[in-house]
Design an enzyme around this catalytic site. Structure first.
Site, short mmCIF file in Angstrom:
data_model
loop_
_atom_site.label_atom_id
_atom_site.label_comp_id
_atom_site.label_asym_id
_atom_site.label_seq_id
_atom_site.Cartn_x
_atom_site.Cartn_y
_atom_site.Cartn_z
N ASP A 32 0.84 -1.20 0.00
CA ASP A 32 0.00 0.00 0.00
C ASP A 32 0.88 1.25 0.00
OD1 ASP A 32 -2.21 1.63 0.11
OD2 ASP A 32 -2.87 1.00 2.09
N ASP A 33 0.67 2.12 -0.99
CA ASP A 33 1.43 3.38 -1.11
C ASP A 33 2.94 3.14 -1.17
OD1 ASP A 33 -0.99 4.63 -0.98
OD2 ASP A 33 -0.52 5.91 0.73
N CYS A 72 -6.12 4.26 -4.23
CA CYS A 72 -6.35 2.91 -3.73
C CYS A 72 -7.53 2.13 -4.30
CB CYS A 72 -6.47 3.01 -2.22
SG CYS A 72 -6.74 1.46 -1.41
N ARG A 76 -7.41 -1.32 -6.71
CA ARG A 76 -7.75 -2.64 -6.18
C ARG A 76 -8.87 -3.30 -6.99
NH1 ARG A 76 -5.44 -2.95 -0.80
NH2 ARG A 76 -4.08 -1.13 -0.75
N LYS A 126 -6.21 -5.35 3.86
CA LYS A 126 -7.00 -4.17 3.50
C LYS A 126 -7.87 -4.44 2.27
CE LYS A 126 -6.33 0.57 1.83
NZ LYS A 126 -5.37 1.66 1.60
N HIS A 128 -10.97 -2.25 1.08
CA HIS A 128 -11.20 -0.91 0.51
C HIS A 128 -12.00 -0.92 -0.78
CE1 HIS A 128 -9.45 3.43 0.73
NE2 HIS A 128 -10.74 3.36 0.94
N SER A 153 -8.92 1.79 4.46
CA SER A 153 -7.61 2.27 4.90
C SER A 153 -7.59 2.48 6.40
CB SER A 153 -7.26 3.60 4.21
OG SER A 153 -6.75 3.38 2.91
N HIS A 232 1.24 2.41 4.05
CA HIS A 232 0.36 3.57 4.10
C HIS A 232 0.49 4.30 5.44
CE1 HIS A 232 -3.36 5.91 3.84
NE2 HIS A 232 -3.58 5.46 2.61
N ASP A 284 -0.29 -0.92 -4.85
CA ASP A 284 -1.54 -0.37 -5.37
C ASP A 284 -1.37 0.96 -6.09
OD1 ASP A 284 -1.06 1.17 -3.07
OD2 ASP A 284 -3.17 1.24 -2.48
N ASN A 285 -0.41 1.77 -5.68
CA ASN A 285 -0.17 3.06 -6.34
C ASN A 285 1.13 3.63 -5.79
OD1 ASN A 285 -2.85 3.77 -4.31
ND2 ASN A 285 -0.91 4.78 -3.83
N LYS A 305 1.87 9.44 -5.72
CA LYS A 305 0.45 9.14 -5.53
C LYS A 305 -0.42 10.33 -5.97
CE LYS A 305 -2.81 7.63 -1.94
NZ LYS A 305 -2.95 7.16 -0.54
#
Length: 503
Positions: A32-33, A72, A76, A126, A128, A153, A232, A284-285, A305
């Site tokens: 994540d991130d 996010c 996903r 996660k 989301h 998140s 994240h 994810d990003n 991001k």
């Protein structure tokens, strides 16, 4: 002779000319991130990620792997369905605790594809992609037999009084206010609220290992999806990792994620299925640069991001399958969209009867062959039919039709990343050769590049003509009554939503 036998077995598996004695297992790891430059195996000098480094050294590392959104929820959705988020309506932005919408139930996820072939499926981490009324959109309604995790998140709830590092170091920042604290859910039941960040990763690791053990004991092929909360904001880590990284809190969080990956690998080895399991890792990003040293790093890539520059949507990616995927590096163009059709091919599962945007990656994985993919389409956080894609990559070239900075990418010296870099239309589009200039510094503005721009324009028009935007699920709005609460009839909310874990 052994090499010949391996080739024959591999050919049989990939072409599905004969049924393999044991269908392959799949483990999908999703950070994540996490930025392109955050891992040790992708060049970061102080990130300690020995298990991910092992996967990279003994597996196939992708240099040109993309997700479909710089934030996010849409990213996903595309990962799990093999379809751009615009088709399923996962735009603009992300889901919140009280969101009315979610990933539509008529969308087919990887889990549902594999269940059709007798796979047992689980998700830990996660989600989301919506909660909804009466758990309408949770993973258990989307093909997963078991689910343990936070449904959105972990910053989407007040965190200023929560402990993120031992012994009692409070989380950095405030996180979202005026909503319930983040819940830890098992299937559709809230087990703990707020989630205990110090024990969360141990709980996840134990769940993942138990799931693998039970599946192996039952002689069932399995799919484990582990979308981590790391790295994240706000970063957190338990006692085994807190203070252990030279990179500070971000590094500790990344180490803890890597530790869970290591435990999954250990379980696969101990159960004897490591050689029949494809492990795929990506994120994810891009990184949340606004957090400065507490955020991630995009390496050579521009911005992060929230933007459609490379730093927002190009991600580290690794494929690992001992004995079948040979160690190395591939420059083949690939996307998170391609994971569903690839897993389906290897499992012998039929593809969903919908418009898919992903392509099969097996030739890349097993032969280091060329990609079936020649294009990547970059959607912004808030895609619309009016503007459609902001940028297009074709082969080595990327054309920006629109650019815009983002709050998530504040704090860098590059003014293009800033929130104050407002929406710009480029006619002719900016053009970059990403092989020679991955940082998108040098616009190819000479007339000799007009044929490339023309080719990309044709591709863009063809793609846009095929895109049918689904009804926006996120625009359905928010109802605070839908926020997950372990004691739903308590007052006053959100403060009264509190329960201790039975796990």
């Amino acid at each position: 002779m052994m090499d010949l036998m391996c080739i024959i077995a591999l050919f049989a598996l990939i072409t599905a000319q004969c049924a393999p004695a044991s269908p392959p297992n799949f483990v999908l790891l999703f950070a994540d991130d996490l930025g392109y430059g955050d891992l040790g195996c992708f060049g970061h000098p102080s990130s300690l990620t020995p298990n991910l480094n092992r996967l990279a050294a003994q597996g196939l590392r992708f240099t040109d792997f993309y997700v479909t959104s710089p934030v996010c929820s849409p990213s996903r959705a595309a990962l799990l369905t093999g379809r751009y988020q615009t088709r399923s309506g996962i735009y603009p932005g992300v889901f919140y605790p009280g969101s009315r919408g979610g990933l539509p139930l008529n969308e087919t996820t990887i889990a549902e594809v594999l269940k059709s072939q007798g796979y047992t499926t689980a998700m830990v981490g996660k989600w989301h992609l919506g909660v909804g009324l009466n758990s309408t959109y949770l993973p258990t309604r989307q093909g997963f037999d078991k689910y343990l995790g936070i449904p959105y998140s972990h910053d989407q709830g007040p965190c200023q009084n929560l402990t993120c590092f031992p012994p009692d170091v409070k989380c950095f920042g405030l996180c979202d206010q005026g909503v319930v604290t983040v819940p830890l859910m098992f299937n559709e039941i809230i087990e703990q609220q707020p989630a205990d960040f110090l024990q969360l990763e141990k709980t996840y690791s134990k769940f993942a290992s138990q799931f693998i053990n039970v599946a192996v004991q039952n002689k069932s092929p399995f799919f484990l999806y582990y979308p981590s909360h790391h790295t994240h904001y706000p970063q957190y880590a338990g006692a085994d990792y807190a203070g252990k990284s030279p990179r500070g809190p971000f590094g500790d969080a990344l180490m803890e994620f890597d530790g869970t990956v290591g435990q999954i690998l250990k379980t696969l080895e101990e159960t004897g299925v490591i050689n029949n399991t494809l492990i795929f890792f990506t994120g994810d990003n891009g990184p949340e640069l606004m957090r400065k040293s507490r955020g991630g790093n995009a390496g050579l890539m521009k911005c992060g991001k929230g933007t459609t520059y490379e730093g927002g949507m190009r991600e580290p990616a690794i494929a690992y399958w001992p004995g079948l995927i040979q160690p190395g590096v591939t420059r083949a163009l690939a996307s998170s969209l391609d994971i569903l059709p690839t897993f389906a091919k290897l499992a012998g599962a039929p593809l969903p009867k919908v418009q898919l945007d992903g392509v099969d990656m097996t030739d890349i994985l097993f032969n280091k062959g060329p990609s079936q993919r020649q294009t990547i389409f970059y959607y912004p956080v808030d895609p619309s039919e009016k503007y459609s894609v902001f940028a297009v990559r074709w082969k080595n070239f990327k054309a920006h039709y629109y650019t815009r900075g983002a709050a998530h990418s504040e704090s860098t010296p590059d003014n293009d990343c800033s929130l104050l870099s407002f929406f710009k239309h480029h006619d002719p589009p900016l053009l970059f050769n990403l092989e020679a200039d991955p940082s998108e510094n040098y616009n190819l503005d000479g007339t000799e590049w007009d044929p490339v721009r023309k080719e990309i324009q044709t591709i863009k028009e063809q793609f846009e003509a095929s895109m049918v935007f689904g009804e926006s699920e996120i625009s359905k709005g928010i109802d605070s009554a839908l926020e997950p609460c372990c004691t739903p009839s308590c007052t006053p909310k959100p403060q009264c939503c509190h329960c201790t874990s039975a796990l």
